[in-house]
Structure formats: C-alpha cells, structure tokens
Scaffold this active site. Sequence first.
Site, mmCIF file in Angstrom:
data_model
loop_
_atom_site.group_PDB
_atom_site.id
_atom_site.type_symbol
_atom_site.label_atom_id
_atom_site.label_comp_id
_atom_site.label_asym_id
_atom_site.label_seq_id
_atom_site.Cartn_x
_atom_site.Cartn_y
_atom_site.Cartn_z
ATOM 1 N N ASP A 48 0.833 -1.200 0.000
ATOM 2 C CA ASP A 48 0.000 0.000 0.000
ATOM 3 C C ASP A 48 0.873 1.258 0.000
ATOM 4 O O ASP A 48 1.658 1.479 0.920
ATOM 5 C CB ASP A 48 -0.880 -0.006 1.265
ATOM 6 C CG ASP A 48 -1.850 1.161 1.296
ATOM 7 O OD1 ASP A 48 -2.993 0.980 0.843
ATOM 8 O OD2 ASP A 48 -1.478 2.250 1.776
ATOM 9 N N TYR A 53 2.716 9.983 -0.271
ATOM 10 C CA TYR A 53 3.807 9.430 0.553
ATOM 11 C C TYR A 53 5.168 9.709 -0.101
ATOM 12 O O TYR A 53 6.204 9.506 0.520
ATOM 13 C CB TYR A 53 3.666 7.917 0.777
ATOM 14 C CG TYR A 53 2.378 7.462 1.425
ATOM 15 C CD1 TYR A 53 1.504 8.367 2.028
ATOM 16 C CD2 TYR A 53 2.027 6.113 1.439
ATOM 17 C CE1 TYR A 53 0.324 7.938 2.601
ATOM 18 C CE2 TYR A 53 0.841 5.685 2.021
ATOM 19 C CZ TYR A 53 -0.003 6.603 2.591
ATOM 20 O OH TYR A 53 -1.174 6.166 3.163
ATOM 21 N N LYS A 78 -2.874 5.786 -4.370
ATOM 22 C CA LYS A 78 -4.041 6.655 -4.146
ATOM 23 C C LYS A 78 -3.844 8.007 -4.832
ATOM 24 O O LYS A 78 -2.714 8.502 -4.878
ATOM 25 C CB LYS A 78 -4.248 6.889 -2.632
ATOM 26 C CG LYS A 78 -4.117 5.618 -1.812
ATOM 27 C CD LYS A 78 -4.284 5.836 -0.318
ATOM 28 C CE LYS A 78 -3.925 4.579 0.446
ATOM 29 N NZ LYS A 78 -2.526 4.512 0.896
ATOM 30 N N HIS A 111 -7.907 9.329 -2.126
ATOM 31 C CA HIS A 111 -7.276 9.324 -0.805
ATOM 32 C C HIS A 111 -8.143 9.976 0.287
ATOM 33 O O HIS A 111 -8.264 9.451 1.385
ATOM 34 C CB HIS A 111 -5.916 10.031 -0.897
ATOM 35 C CG HIS A 111 -4.957 9.623 0.163
ATOM 36 N ND1 HIS A 111 -3.612 9.487 -0.065
ATOM 37 C CD2 HIS A 111 -5.133 9.318 1.470
ATOM 38 C CE1 HIS A 111 -3.013 9.115 1.057
ATOM 39 N NE2 HIS A 111 -3.909 9.009 1.993
#
Length: 275
Positions: A48, A53, A78, A111
């Site tokens: 994931d 990120y 996402k 997200h």
Amino acid sequence: MNNLLESIELLNGVKIPKIGFGTFKVENGEETVSSVKEALKFGYRHIDTARIYDNEESVGLGIRESGIDRKDIFLVTKVWNSDLGYEKTKEAFYKSLERLKTDYLDLYLIHWPKEKEKNLGAWKAMEELYEEGKIRAIGVSNFKIHHLKELIKEAEIMPMINQVELHPQFPQEELREFCIKNNIAIEAWGPLMQGKIFEIDLMKELAKKYGKTISQIALRWHYQLGIITSPKSIKAERIIENANIFDFEISKEDMIRIEDLKGDRIGPDPDKINF
Ligand code: NDP
C-alpha cells in the site's frame, strides 16, 4: 501455504490479500526499497502506497528487485486531493504508473473526500481506467457514510473498498455496517494506532494472556472481524511479527472487550480537515 495469501473477494471477484504492507512515512530511497523487499521476502503480497507518501519510485524498485512477478503482487496507490477531478485524476494515475514502473494497478483509491464535483470527476476517470483494464479494482479512502452515499448515487461502478482509520480505540461500527450492507470491503489504516496502541492497558493484558505481542493482538482482532490491514514497519523483525497472527484465536469475550475500549481518532476527521 503462505497465510499472507489469504484474501477477501471484492465485489468484482478480484482478490485482495487480507494483510498488506503499509508505507506511510517511509522515506523514498533505501528505506522504502529495503522494507518492501523484506516484506515481499517474508511473504507479503499486498503493498500500500500513495502519491502523497512520495515513495512510489522506491516501492516500484523494491518490487522489481524482489524478483517476484508483478502479477503476484497486489499493488495499491491513491490519488491525492490536489489531483481530484476528471482530467487531473487521469493525469495523476499515469504519473503514478510511471513512478511505480508498472502498466496497471490492482487498486486505486481516492485518498480523501473533497468537494462533491471533484470526487465525482475523479471517480468518473477511475471508472474509465477500470473499464480499460488499467486498474483491477477501484475504491475510496477516508469516506464517511455521507460521502459514500453521495458517490454511490452518481456512480456507475460501486466503490469496492473504503480504507479508513480503524483500530481498537476507534472501531467505526456504523461505517462498517454500512459498508457490509453495500458490499464495500473495509481496510483499516493505522491498525496499530501509529504506535499508540502499545500504551493501552487492555492490550498489554491480552498480549500477556495469549502469549503474543500487542501488535499481534491488534492485527488478529482486525483479521477476525474480516477487516483488511496494512501495518507499516521498517524493521525486519516487526515486519515478520506483524504477519505471524494465524496460529491463535481471540475469544469472543475478548473481541468485545477490545471493541468496547472506545476512544477517539488519532488522525484528522475527514469532515473537519481540508488539506
Ligand atoms: P500503523 O498503525 O501501521 O503503525 C505504524 C507504527 O507502528 C510505526 O511507527 C512502526 O514503527 C510501529 N510498529 C509497527 N509494527 C510494530 C511492532 N510489531 N511493534 C512495535 N511497533 C511497531 O500506522 P500507519 O499509519 O503506518 O498505517 C498503516 C498503513 O496504512 C500506512 O503505512 C499506509 O500505507 C496506510 N495509511 C493510509 C492512510 C489513508 O489516509 N488512507 C493514512 C495513514 C496510513 P517502525 O516502522 O519503526 O517499526
């Protein structure tokens, strides 16, 4: 048999491994590459990540360096808030593919919920990419019931997953019930409360009682509820520990005691935050 292959079937028949590997706050570069490789080496097959990120390149590199076939890995990313809307989401999707160096995703998620028009535009783009075979499953994250209702009203394809903050202190019963009724699988983020779970007395007590670690009790609790989790760790011994939850069972009474802990979120409320 690798227990980490145990899966949940989404409403379109695609299977998602129940235990994945999370990469939030893992630095792009060696830290991400080596932890992804470590997780895959141990048997995790579900990774994931997210655009925000900022580690998609390294997640992709970790996957390639692991030597495991791409088709045997369930890869999730996402679309971030600034890329919501029909055209922006399509563009963001292809950029994520480029960074990950893959030509498809197993799961793509919105997200965070934003304004209705942005969510619906993004969803339309994701539906088309799904129809074109570029994404195997589509879903959302941090959607409350009212966000889901708004989306479902207009959607041609139902969201297959909702990834939300969920842990013993914040079990989200109402949202879980709504998702079950609508065949939307639930995935918990922060299943270890981003480290705070280790301070809870009941979790300490149960770890002692079952001869397991606090992390294993928490992850087993999610597992017994049928909730997908992707615990994150950059430490090899913890990556292994978090996957070793298949050889014991929490009693019904203790499951309820955990669910009754009650407390608050540790992360932002999707209705109050506007990133
Ligand atoms: P987690 O609940 O997985 O907790 C991670 C923290 O726990 C880290 O500090 C880690 O430290 C520590 N930890 C992990 N395993 C152990 C262990 N066995 N013993 C002691 N400490 C441990 O939090 P996350 O926020 O990372 O959630 C999991 C995943 O969910 C994310 O990585 C991300 O992929 C996803 N997520 C999604 C969000 C969304 O909005 N959709 C929001 C947040 C997360 P260390 O690394 O040092 O071991």
